[in-house]
Scaffold this motif. Structure first.
Motif, PDB file in Angstrom:
ATOM      1  N   GLY A  16       0.883  -1.409  -0.028  1.00 25.00           N
ATOM      2  CA  GLY A  16      -0.080  -0.110  -0.132  1.00 25.00           C
ATOM      3  C   GLY A  16       1.103   1.194  -0.265  1.00 25.00           C
ATOM      4  O   GLY A  16       1.936   1.172  -0.002  1.00 25.00           O
ATOM      5  N   GLY A  17       0.697   2.638  -1.049  1.00 26.29           N
ATOM      6  CA  GLY A  17       0.917   3.690  -0.406  1.00 26.29           C
ATOM      7  C   GLY A  17       0.508   4.391   0.655  1.00 26.29           C
ATOM      8  O   GLY A  17       2.130   4.635   1.520  1.00 26.29           O
ATOM      9  N   SER A  18      -0.023   4.300   1.740  1.00 28.53           N
ATOM     10  CA  SER A  18      -0.310   5.071   2.823  1.00 28.53           C
ATOM     11  C   SER A  18      -0.360   4.139   4.066  1.00 28.53           C
ATOM     12  O   SER A  18      -0.059   4.474   5.161  1.00 28.53           O
ATOM     13  CB  SER A  18      -2.036   5.620   2.238  1.00 28.53           C
ATOM     14  OG  SER A  18      -1.794   6.781   1.092  1.00 28.53           O
ATOM     15  N   HIS A  65      -3.876   7.139  -7.248  1.00 23.10           N
ATOM     16  CA  HIS A  65      -3.572   8.211  -7.121  1.00 23.10           C
ATOM     17  C   HIS A  65      -3.868   8.820  -5.631  1.00 23.10           C
ATOM     18  O   HIS A  65      -5.073   8.698  -5.470  1.00 23.10           O
ATOM     19  CB  HIS A  65      -4.175   9.138  -7.727  1.00 23.10           C
ATOM     20  CG  HIS A  65      -3.838  11.131  -7.332  1.00 23.10           C
ATOM     21  ND1 HIS A  65      -3.855  11.888  -6.845  1.00 23.10           N
ATOM     22  CD2 HIS A  65      -3.247  11.944  -8.811  1.00 23.10           C
ATOM     23  CE1 HIS A  65      -3.532  12.881  -6.952  1.00 23.10           C
ATOM     24  NE2 HIS A  65      -3.825  13.066  -8.016  1.00 23.10           N
ATOM     25  N   PRO A  66      -2.721   9.919  -4.849  1.00 22.14           N
ATOM     26  CA  PRO A  66      -3.242   9.267  -3.698  1.00 22.14           C
ATOM     27  C   PRO A  66      -3.858  10.216  -2.720  1.00 22.14           C
ATOM     28  O   PRO A  66      -4.510   9.985  -1.781  1.00 22.14           O
ATOM     29  CB  PRO A  66      -1.759  10.166  -2.694  1.00 22.14           C
ATOM     30  CG  PRO A  66      -0.593  11.004  -4.132  1.00 22.14           C
ATOM     31  CD  PRO A  66      -1.439   9.955  -5.505  1.00 22.14           C
ATOM     32  N   LEU A  71      -6.825   5.705   3.297  1.00 20.25           N
ATOM     33  CA  LEU A  71      -6.319   5.679   4.331  1.00 20.25           C
ATOM     34  C   LEU A  71      -5.399   7.163   4.745  1.00 20.25           C
ATOM     35  O   LEU A  71      -5.120   7.264   5.564  1.00 20.25           O
ATOM     36  CB  LEU A  71      -5.233   4.300   4.339  1.00 20.25           C
ATOM     37  CG  LEU A  71      -5.849   2.878   3.760  1.00 20.25           C
ATOM     38  CD1 LEU A  71      -5.884   2.241   2.760  1.00 20.25           C
ATOM     39  CD2 LEU A  71      -5.226   2.183   4.917  1.00 20.25           C
ATOM     40  N   ALA A  72      -5.250   7.335   3.439  1.00 19.29           N
ATOM     41  CA  ALA A  72      -4.430   8.776   3.525  1.00 19.29           C
ATOM     42  C   ALA A  72      -5.364   9.969   3.734  1.00 19.29           C
ATOM     43  O   ALA A  72      -5.282  10.582   5.200  1.00 19.29           O
ATOM     44  CB  ALA A  72      -3.621   9.280   2.101  1.00 19.29           C
ATOM     45  N   ALA A 278     -13.980   9.248  -5.577  1.00 14.43           N
ATOM     46  CA  ALA A 278     -13.880   8.286  -4.179  1.00 14.43           C
ATOM     47  C   ALA A 278     -13.069   9.350  -3.543  1.00 14.43           C
ATOM     48  O   ALA A 278     -13.902   8.614  -2.234  1.00 14.43           O
ATOM     49  CB  ALA A 278     -12.365   7.463  -4.118  1.00 14.43           C
ATOM     50  N   ARG A 279     -12.909  10.623  -3.541  1.00 17.19           N
ATOM     51  CA  ARG A 279     -12.152  11.562  -2.611  1.00 17.19           C
ATOM     52  C   ARG A 279     -13.890  12.071  -1.348  1.00 17.19           C
ATOM     53  O   ARG A 279     -14.009  12.585  -0.916  1.00 17.19           O
ATOM     54  CB  ARG A 279     -11.594  13.067  -2.322  1.00 17.19           C
ATOM     55  CG  ARG A 279     -11.389  13.119  -2.228  1.00 17.19           C
ATOM     56  CD  ARG A 279      -9.729  14.806  -2.105  1.00 17.19           C
ATOM     57  NE  ARG A 279     -10.296  15.931  -1.194  1.00 17.19           N
ATOM     58  CZ  ARG A 279      -9.262  16.234  -0.487  1.00 17.19           C
ATOM     59  NH1 ARG A 279      -8.717  14.667  -0.255  1.00 17.19           N
ATOM     60  NH2 ARG A 279      -9.292  17.307   0.485  1.00 17.19           N
ATOM     61  N   THR A 280     -14.738  12.000  -2.403  1.00 18.25           N
ATOM     62  CA  THR A 280     -16.243  12.410  -2.042  1.00 18.25           C
ATOM     63  C   THR A 280     -16.745  12.192  -1.458  1.00 18.25           C
ATOM     64  O   THR A 280     -16.872  11.807  -0.148  1.00 18.25           O
ATOM     65  CB  THR A 280     -16.585  13.145  -3.577  1.00 18.25           C
ATOM     66  OG1 THR A 280     -16.520  14.115  -3.792  1.00 18.25           O
ATOM     67  CG2 THR A 280     -18.444  13.373  -3.166  1.00 18.25           C
ATOM     68  N   TYR A 281     -16.630  10.321  -1.506  1.00 12.63           N
ATOM     69  CA  TYR A 281     -17.140   9.391  -0.920  1.00 12.63           C
ATOM     70  C   TYR A 281     -16.601   8.907   0.513  1.00 12.63           C
ATOM     71  O   TYR A 281     -17.597   9.332   1.590  1.00 12.63           O
ATOM     72  CB  TYR A 281     -17.155   7.894  -1.780  1.00 12.63           C
ATOM     73  CG  TYR A 281     -17.635   6.799  -0.724  1.00 12.63           C
ATOM     74  CD1 TYR A 281     -18.563   6.968  -0.557  1.00 12.63           C
ATOM     75  CD2 TYR A 281     -16.655   6.139  -0.392  1.00 12.63           C
ATOM     76  CE1 TYR A 281     -19.053   5.591   0.304  1.00 12.63           C
ATOM     77  CE2 TYR A 281     -16.627   4.856   0.525  1.00 12.63           C
ATOM     78  CZ  TYR A 281     -18.363   4.896   0.396  1.00 12.63           C
ATOM     79  OH  TYR A 281     -18.900   3.262   1.605  1.00 12.63           O
ATOM     80  N   HIS A 282     -15.191   8.997   0.111  1.00 11.97           N
ATOM     81  CA  HIS A 282     -14.548   8.677   1.579  1.00 11.97           C
ATOM     82  C   HIS A 282     -15.180  10.114   2.740  1.00 11.97           C
ATOM     83  O   HIS A 282     -15.196   9.862   3.817  1.00 11.97           O
ATOM     84  CB  HIS A 282     -13.130   9.037   1.299  1.00 11.97           C
ATOM     85  CG  HIS A 282     -12.575   7.597   0.530  1.00 11.97           C
ATOM     86  ND1 HIS A 282     -12.064   7.684  -0.113  1.00 11.97           N
ATOM     87  CD2 HIS A 282     -13.207   6.429   0.339  1.00 11.97           C
ATOM     88  CE1 HIS A 282     -11.339   5.970  -0.716  1.00 11.97           C
ATOM     89  NE2 HIS A 282     -12.803   5.565  -0.440  1.00 11.97           N
TER      90      HIS A 282
END
Length: 308
Positions: A16-18, A65-66, A71-72, A278-282
């Motif tokens: 994983g990245g983050s 894309h981070p 997680l981040a 994704a960012r909106t959903y998270h």
């Protein structure tokens, strides 16, 4: 090496990245996953993220894309985020090469989470956040009374009335399979499908065989959920029916839940957490967790006569 929070640091397993790779014990089946924690503060609460069929914990740590990583984002906003490889995936794949049924997965994950919550500060409690098959598992866990401090459930990509033949569609490959799982390519960052190759895997046979049972099982599971529930359907969701009638019927199956939200997410396909939305959903999921914590505290204060 076992850390103070009950997780075992793992140099192998899920990449994983983050989030950093960890392994959870709590039973006879170690579960691998990714863990991201806030720096220098007590966590506000903890998100337990459960991936869908044929994916892995890295689904929640966007390889493309981070900015799209749960997680981040979650750890940056003060939450602990644990993305688990469900039983039959990651480190447990060798132990269960044919996978596990929904009930068997629930028993294993419940044991692992009990150890995880007992060995560290998890803040105000757990949000069980599940995508697709992981959403079924999240609901199954929430429906079982027990010691887990579940505050709310947040599910995406999982309905009740199928829009396709579930037995036939799970074996699809090529363009039709991609349409079901991804939707239009414009919904994802450039190279997202290619970048996700390491987190895509075959759905274990026993898990796949149980997919078609969900419409029946959901009628037994959903009425037993007693925490707030949020259900999100992507605009281009192709696995599940999501007409107004479908969603009204689905919401009606949660008579014991104190709050049920059913929402639509524009410009998103089935794999929401890998897409540009994704960012909106998270962010909405974390806001739902904050609201659920606040409302639970207000209800507890009202019951004890505490005012603030």
């Amino acid at each position: 090496m076992t850390r103070a929070d009950g997780c075992e640091a793992d140099a192998t397993g899920t990449d994983g990245g983050s989030g950093r790779p960890v392994t959870l014990g709590g039973g006879d089946t170690p579960l691998s996953g990714l863990l991201a924690e806030p720096v220098g503060q007590r966590p506000r609460a903890t998100v337990v993220a459960l991936h869908g069929g044929g994916m892995g914990a890295g689904y929640f740590d966007s390889p493309a894309h981070p900015d799209l990583s749960l997680l981040a984002l979650g750890s940056r906003l003060g939450f602990t985020v644990l993305a688990l490889d469900r039983p039959g995936y990651g480190r447990s794949a060798d132990r269960f090469p044919h996978g596990r049924t929904l009930d068997e997965q629930a028993a294993t994950v419940r044991s692992a989470l009990a150890a995880f919550t007992a060995d560290g500060d998890r803040g105000a409690g757990l949000l069980l956040l599940g995508h697709s098959y992981g959403g079924k598992l999240a609901l199954r866990l929430a429906a079982e009374p027990g010691p887990l401090p579940v505050v709310a459930v947040d599910v995406s990509g999982c309905g009740r009335r199928p829009a396709v033949d579930l037995d036939g569609a799970r074996a699809l490959h090529g363009l039709r399979g991609r349409r079901l799982n991804w939707g239009p390519s414009r919904l994802y960052p450039p190279g997202a499908v290619r970048a996700s190759a390491d987190i895509v895997t075959a759905m274990p046979p026993r898990e796949a065989e149980g997919v078609a049972h969900w419409p029946r099982l959901s009628a037994e599971v959903l009425p037993r959920v007693r925490v707030p529930v949020r259900l999100t359907f992507a605009e281009y969701e192709a696995w599940w029916g999501h007409t107004d009638e479908d969603l009204a019927e689905l919401a009606s199956l949660f008579p014991a839940a104190p709050r049920v939200l059913v929402e639509r997410l524009p410009d998103a396909g089935h794999n929401i957490s890998l897409g540009l939305a994704a960012r909106t959903y998270h962010l909405r999921a974390l806001a739902f967790l904050e609201e659920s914590v606040r409302l639970r505290k207000a209800a507890a204060d009202a019951g004890t006569g505490v005012t603030s």
